[in-house]
Design a protein around this motif. Structure first.
Motif, short mmCIF file in Angstrom:
data_model
loop_
_atom_site.label_atom_id
_atom_site.label_comp_id
_atom_site.label_asym_id
_atom_site.label_seq_id
_atom_site.Cartn_x
_atom_site.Cartn_y
_atom_site.Cartn_z
N HIS A 1 0.53 -22.32 13.82
CA HIS A 1 1.08 -21.55 14.95
C HIS A 1 1.38 -22.47 16.13
CE1 HIS A 1 0.88 -17.57 13.28
NE2 HIS A 1 -0.36 -17.76 12.91
N ALA A 2 0.55 -23.46 16.37
CA ALA A 2 0.80 -24.40 17.46
C ALA A 2 2.05 -25.24 17.20
CB ALA A 2 -0.41 -25.31 17.67
N ILE A 3 2.22 -25.69 15.97
CA ILE A 3 3.41 -26.46 15.62
C ILE A 3 4.65 -25.61 15.79
CG2 ILE A 3 4.65 -27.56 13.69
CD1 ILE A 3 1.82 -28.45 12.67
N PHE A 4 4.59 -24.38 15.33
CA PHE A 4 5.72 -23.46 15.47
C PHE A 4 6.04 -23.25 16.95
CE2 PHE A 4 7.36 -19.14 16.02
CZ PHE A 4 8.54 -19.27 15.31
N ALA A 5 5.03 -23.00 17.75
CA ALA A 5 5.24 -22.77 19.18
C ALA A 5 5.86 -24.01 19.85
CB ALA A 5 3.93 -22.40 19.85
N ARG A 6 5.38 -25.18 19.49
CA ARG A 6 5.94 -26.41 20.06
C ARG A 6 7.40 -26.57 19.66
NH1 ARG A 6 6.99 -31.58 18.36
NH2 ARG A 6 6.10 -31.10 16.36
N ASN A 7 7.71 -26.30 18.40
CA ASN A 7 9.08 -26.45 17.91
C ASN A 7 10.02 -25.43 18.56
OD1 ASN A 7 8.29 -28.53 16.31
ND2 ASN A 7 8.28 -27.37 14.42
N GLU A 8 9.50 -24.26 18.88
CA GLU A 8 10.32 -23.23 19.50
C GLU A 8 10.42 -23.37 21.02
OE1 GLU A 8 12.14 -20.68 17.89
OE2 GLU A 8 11.71 -22.13 16.32
N GLY A 9 9.64 -24.28 21.56
CA GLY A 9 9.70 -24.53 23.00
C GLY A 9 8.86 -23.58 23.75
#
Length: 75
Positions: free
Chosen positions: A67-75
């Motif tokens: 979830h953290a990686i996804f959030a970082r990738n989505e800005g």
């Protein structure tokens, strides 16, 4: 390592043939599928595989990381 070896497609092909009930019974396999899906940019499949891991408390840390990686990738 899978990314560099071009193996993400192989992983996704393997799990694509499995019924959701099998992945629910083996949540670590669903987690690997979620990671592979995330790395190829298939967010809908990432979410689907992540949902199959929801009952496994052993994977809480890994789920938070994804979830953290996804959030970082989505800005």
């Amino acid at each position: 390592m899978l990314w560099r070896a071009g193996g993400l497609g192989t992983v996704l092909n393997w799990v694509d043939g499995l019924p959701d009930r099998a992945l629910k019974a083996h949540p670590r396999a669903a987690l690997v599928a979620a990671i592979a899906s995330l790395l190829v940019g298939d967010i809908a499949e990432t979410d689907r595989y992540m949902a199959l891991t929801a009952q496994s408390q052993d994977l809480d840390g890994e789920r938070k990381l994804i979830h953290a990686i996804f959030a970082r990738n989505e800005g």
